[in-house]
Design an enzyme around this catalytic site. Structure first.
Site, short mmCIF file in Angstrom:
data_model
loop_
_atom_site.label_atom_id
_atom_site.label_comp_id
_atom_site.label_asym_id
_atom_site.label_seq_id
_atom_site.Cartn_x
_atom_site.Cartn_y
_atom_site.Cartn_z
N SER A 59 0.87 -1.18 0.00
CA SER A 59 0.00 0.00 0.00
C SER A 59 0.90 1.22 0.00
CB SER A 59 -0.94 -0.04 1.21
OG SER A 59 -1.84 1.05 1.18
N HIS A 86 -2.38 -1.35 -3.38
CA HIS A 86 -3.54 -0.48 -3.18
C HIS A 86 -3.42 0.75 -4.08
CE1 HIS A 86 -4.24 -2.17 1.15
NE2 HIS A 86 -4.44 -3.07 0.19
N ASP A 177 -4.50 -5.01 6.03
CA ASP A 177 -4.80 -5.88 4.90
C ASP A 177 -3.64 -6.83 4.64
OD1 ASP A 177 -6.21 -6.90 2.78
OD2 ASP A 177 -5.55 -5.37 1.36
#
Length: 998
Positions: A59, A86, A177
């Site tokens: 991310s 992401h 995540d």
């Protein structure tokens, strides 16, 4: 995608590896061609079933980490790399182009139905989730809420389809995540790698993965390429459990080390499962021989702990197998409708892991009770070996990804959102008690209505499964329920459980449990005592009953071994071999297995004497006995058998050897002897008389023995009654012990929760103290429940005012209709805003509803937000100037006015000339800006004393000021105060001293 090999860096730029968009069918055709092509320099010559898929999640800060990872990957490998970074779904991504510049491997965006190839890198397109079905990469639209793409979704699908050939890597990023995906990969036998904190720009995702305790390697991205190459280049040989004494011995040593480390005996676990876990740990540690790995375990506490955690890995989720939980709901409904309202309901969940299943069942109970309008007390005992998993279950905080398949209504009702996580509401948390328990050996909970043991039994050997089923039946109440996993069954135990739903594995306890399974309580120690070594039993290779050895032995025994019996030391019959019917007689009355009662009466005396002699000598051969019904002779043999290991008594073989008699010769000899010597006849008659007398004595002894046996039976009956009473006391003691353990568990839970509450309260107190804002918390009757020290600037509050109605406390600000405004916020659940002011300060008043855990308004929060100094004090300066004579502004001396906090209210023209500032630059600022150090730092202390003493000031002194250009000035200061305390205004007249600057 382009499957041609990339051009040489000397002829074309590296960006040539960026794939052009093609249709899925065209891409599949190119991929199939690439799989059989031998010209692709980046595709190693390994079979396609050796493909290893590496899932990479990242991310914020991920681009930098990806650069470090990709530049150090091996150019030739059997790995395909799929990146889930992401990205903003509303903007096109440049990630493919950026990464293609730093690696010679082909880089492309994933297209629907694409087949991953070795030595290729795939990027998940923005706004999509990616899943792997074992052959193709499938794209789906990303959810509106949560990360896009979801790393957890991809890694879970990768674990399910690739198993041990899946590798998960978590790089820099915020949130959590990927942590559930890492757990799934570890359960499937894959490898998990994470970026370390020092190199991660944002450590949220790596830290969440590491906190699972399942990550194999933590290192900077630059070192991951070499680690991957090392893991896959020289894997250890598979551990063959079916044969090899060396492997058996090694496994036994590993069991001992694990038991010393954790107190748990894993000898009851299936050996194939343990072998897979061992193979993975050997792969991670780059160890190829089992003996080398055992040496590593012996010297490394960390490796023993890592292996222990690897063995205990389990996958769980909320309402896993929805159809099964819907069927369970109906069973719970039956329990609720038939429950004793005074006793309530008790549920036990062995192998509860991190608590998702326990909370799911608690929610089902809550929903059913509301539907039936029946409120019962119920308690759920969630147990596991993994203390880290239990700690997470106690916190009851889960990521949004774990709730993505849970209905929104359940999330809304039973979870509280905290940033990007969710916590189970308190009323459900209080129903679940977490405790560490080894289900194989620790005492169970008692009087249970429902046991949910899902996906635990599949890891245990059949003997351990059977013991657990017996124990489950014992602790369940009559008609209690057993809930198993999809792959588990109660085959062969229909006398204990009847199926209610075979498909969803829901069973009901039937019949009676005669006694608690004692071998279960002994647990692994009982099994280990079988071989007399005190060690856990190793892997055994039992010889089948129909092996060649057994067939040979049976044939020999039938052909050459005479018929016989096996008896114990008391003479009780254990086993018969061959046809022994001609040697035994079944007496009238009660049948006994005593061989002396079963043998033909004329042989009892000889057999009794031979048994006693065999106990001393081991092997006895009796006299030859003529069989009256046939022309044969019988010879009795008694042989002491070798005692079994651990047995206290030996058994004996009684053999009946029958041989043919030479009747004519013997008869002629007898007649000749009788005729020759009459003394023989006399001796024979004495012998017959002696035998009759001995028989009479034996019968008298047998009569006495029967009387003694009757007395013994009475004593045994009394002993059985005492034993029954003792068993009842033991059962009561076990129940008390279980109750005591439950109380200890609940007490520990309360202690932990009390500590958490104290910590949370301390955090809240510190946060309120650091805010520095006037703030009050009122209940729904407008009584003060909490306030900050800064609130004293508005209200005259003291600690004793807790519980007082706010409208009865004096305020320094006019707040018209305050009571109505506060009650309006409580009733309408809408915020109220208003600008208010005291004599010297302006505030933005905010009144907001105070919600309970159940989203009910139970009060209000009142905050007075001070506005910036310039905006709030300029009106005061204007008021002050209006009150002063106009000549003051045009006075020959510099005039400065400040309030009790040191904030400048007036700065006239001569002051501007003296200091070089415009009045707009100074009014609203602290007067300390016109002073040099150390006076600047201590000026607030100078003002504090007259403010606290509430006295006026009139003084004259010399001081040093600072001009705008930075040079110091010697000044004459004359100060007079107007008012006192916090409301005071100080008027100062300043004049430059000669030689002191201006």
């Amino acid at each position: 995608m382009a499957t041609k090999p990339p051009a040489s860096p000397n002829t074309e730029p590296k960006t040539a590896s960026v794939a052009r968009r093609k249709t899925p069918r065209a891409k599949l055709a190119e991929q199939d061609a690439a799989l059989i092509s031998s010209d692709d320099a980046l595709t190693p010559s390994v079979p396609s079933d050796d493909l290893v898929v590496v899932g990479i999640g990242a991310s914020a800060g991920g681009l930098e980490a990806l650069r470090g990872l990709l530049t150090n990957l091996p150019a030739q490998s059997n790995m395909a790399f799929v990146i889930a970074q992401h990205l903003d779904p509303k903007h096109p991504s440049m990630l493919t182009e950026l990464l293609s510049r730093i690696t010679p491997m082909p880089v492309s965006e994933i297209e629907q139905g694409e087949r991953p190839l070795k030595g290729h890198i795939y990027i998940t397109p923005p706004g999509h989730n990616v899943q792997f079905d074992g052959q193709f990469l499938q794209l789906t639209d990303a959810a509106k809420l949560g990360p896009k793409p979801s790393v957890d979704i991809f890694l879970c699908s990768l674990a399910e389809t690739m198993g041990e050939q899946a590798i998960g890597i978590i790089l820099s990023g915020t949130g959590s995540d990927g942590s559930q995906g890492i757990r799934a990969i570890k359960v499937a036998g894959g490898i998990a790698i994470c970026q370390d904190d020092s190199s991660a720009k944002y450590n949220g995702m790596p830290r969440a993965a590491v906190e699972t305790g399942l990550v194999d390697l933590v290192c900077p991205p630059e070192e991951m390429g070499a680690a991957l190459a090392g893991l896959l280049s020289n894997p250890p040989e598979r551990i063959e459990l079916a044969h090899g004494a060396k492997v058996k011995s090694g496994m036994g040593r590993i069991f001992q080390l694990l038991q010393q480390e954790s107190g748990s005996d894993f000898s009851n676990y299936k050996q194939t499962t343990l072998a897979r876990r061992l193979h993975r740990r050997m792969t991670v540690n780059k160890v190829s021989e089992l003996d080398d790995y055992i040496m590593l375990l012996e010297r490394s506490h960390e490796e023993r702990e890592a292996l222990f955690k690897d063995i205990l890995i389990s996958v769980t989720s909320f309402f896993r197998d929805k159809e099964a939980f819907e069927k369970l709901r109906e069973s719970i409904r039956t329990l609720v409708l038939n429950a004793n309202r005074d006793e309530g309901l008790r549920v036990w969940i062995p192998g509860a892991a991190t608590g998702e299943e326990a909370y799911s069942i608690a929610i089902l109970f809550e929903e059913v009770m509301h539907q039936e309008s029946i409120m019962l007390p119920f308690q759920i005992f969630a147990t596991d070996l993994d203390t880290a998993a239990l700690a997470k279950g106690r916190r009851a905080v889960y990521s949004a990804n774990l709730l993505r398949d849970v209905p929104a209504a359940i999330v809304q009702e039973y979870f509280l959102r905290k940033d990007d996580t969710y916590q189970v509401v308190k009323r459900i948390r209080e129903r679940v008690v977490f405790a560490r328990q080894d289900v194989i050996k620790d005492p169970p909970f008692s009087r249970i209505d429902l046991i949910s043991c899902r996906n635990l039994l599949i890891y245990l050997v059949p003997a351990a499964q059977k013991r657990l089923f017996s124990m489950f039946h014992y602790v369940l109440k009559k008609n209690g329920y057993l809930f198993l996993g999809k792959s588990e069954t109660i085959a062969g135990l229909s006398e204990l459980f009847e199926p209610l739903d075979k498909k969803e594995r829901i069973f009901r306890a039937v019949g009676q449990s005669p006694e608690f399974p004692a071998d279960f309580v002994r647990g692994a120690s009982a099994a280990s005592s079988k071989n007399g070594t005190g060690k856990a039993p190793l892997l055994e290779s039992n010889v089948p009953l129909n092996s060649n050895n057994n067939l040979f032995e049976r044939a020999v025994m039938r052909s050459y071994v005479p018929p016989g019996l096996v008896v114990d030391e008391r003479g009780h019959l254990i086993q018969a071999h061959g046809d022994v019917s001609r040697f035994l007689r079944i007496p009238d009355g009660k049948v006994s297995l005593d061989v002396l009662n079963l043998i033909r009466p004329e042989w009892r005396i000889d057999l009794r004497a031979m048994l006693h002699k065999a106990k001393r000598e081991g092997h006895v051969v009796g006299p030859r006995i003529a069989l009256k019904e046939s022309k044969e002779n019988l010879t009795l043999h008694i042989i002491a058998l070798e005692a079994e290991v651990g047995a206290e008594q030996r058994n004996y073989a009684v053999l009946f050897e029958v041989t043919a008699a030479h009747a004519g010769t013997e008869a002629a000899g007898d007649a000749a002897r009788v005729a020759a010597d009459p003394r023989v006849t006399e001796l024979e008659q004495e012998l017959i008389a002696t035998r009759e007398h001995l028989q009479t004595t034996v019968e008298e002894l047998e009569t006495s023995n029967e009387e003694l046996q009757s007395t013994n039976e009475e004593l045994q009956s009394a002993n059985e009654e005492l034993q029954s009473t003792n068993e009842e006391l033991e059962t009561a003691n076990e129940e008390l012990q279980s109750t005591n353990e439950e109380l200890m568990t609940v007490n520990e839970e309360l202690r932990i929760k009390s500590g958490e509450l104290a910590s949370a309260n301390a955090d809240l107190e510190n946060i309120l103290a650091c805010l520095g804002l006037p703030m009050l918390v009122l209940d729904n009757r407008l009584r003060v429940t909490r306030f900050t020290l800064a609130a004293n600037a508005i209200f005259e509050l003291h600690a004793s005012d807790i519980g007082q109605v706010i409208t009865t406390i004096a305020s320094k600000i006019e707040l018209p209709d305050m009571r109505a405004r506060l009650y309006g916020v409580i009733e309408d659940e809408k915020d109220f805003h208003q600008e208010v002011a005291s004599d010297l300060m302006c505030y933005h008043l905010r009144v907001m509803p105070y919600y309970s855990e159940h989203r009910k308004v139970v009060g209000v929060v009142v905050i007075f937000d001070p506005q910036n100094h310039s905006a709030q004090l300029l009106p005061l300066a204007a008021m002050f100037n209006k009150l002063l004579p106009p000549a003051l502004e045009n006075a020959a001396e510099a005039m400065v006015a400040i309030d009790s906090q040191g904030i400048v209210l007036l700065f006239n023209q001569q002051a501007e000339v003296l200091f070089g500032y415009h009045s707009e630059e100074v009014v609203g600022q602290n007067i300390a800006m016109l002073m040099p150090e150390p006076y600047r730092s201590h000026h607030d202390e100078y003002l504090a004393k007259p403010r606290h003493e509430k006295r006026g000031v009139a003084m004259q002194r010399e001081m040093t000021g600072v001009h705008q250009d930075g040079h110091a000035m010697a000044l004459q200061l004359e100060v007079h105060s107007v008012g006192s305390g916090s409301d005071a205004v100080y008027l100062g007249r300043l004049k430059a001293l000669s030689g002191g600057g201006q």
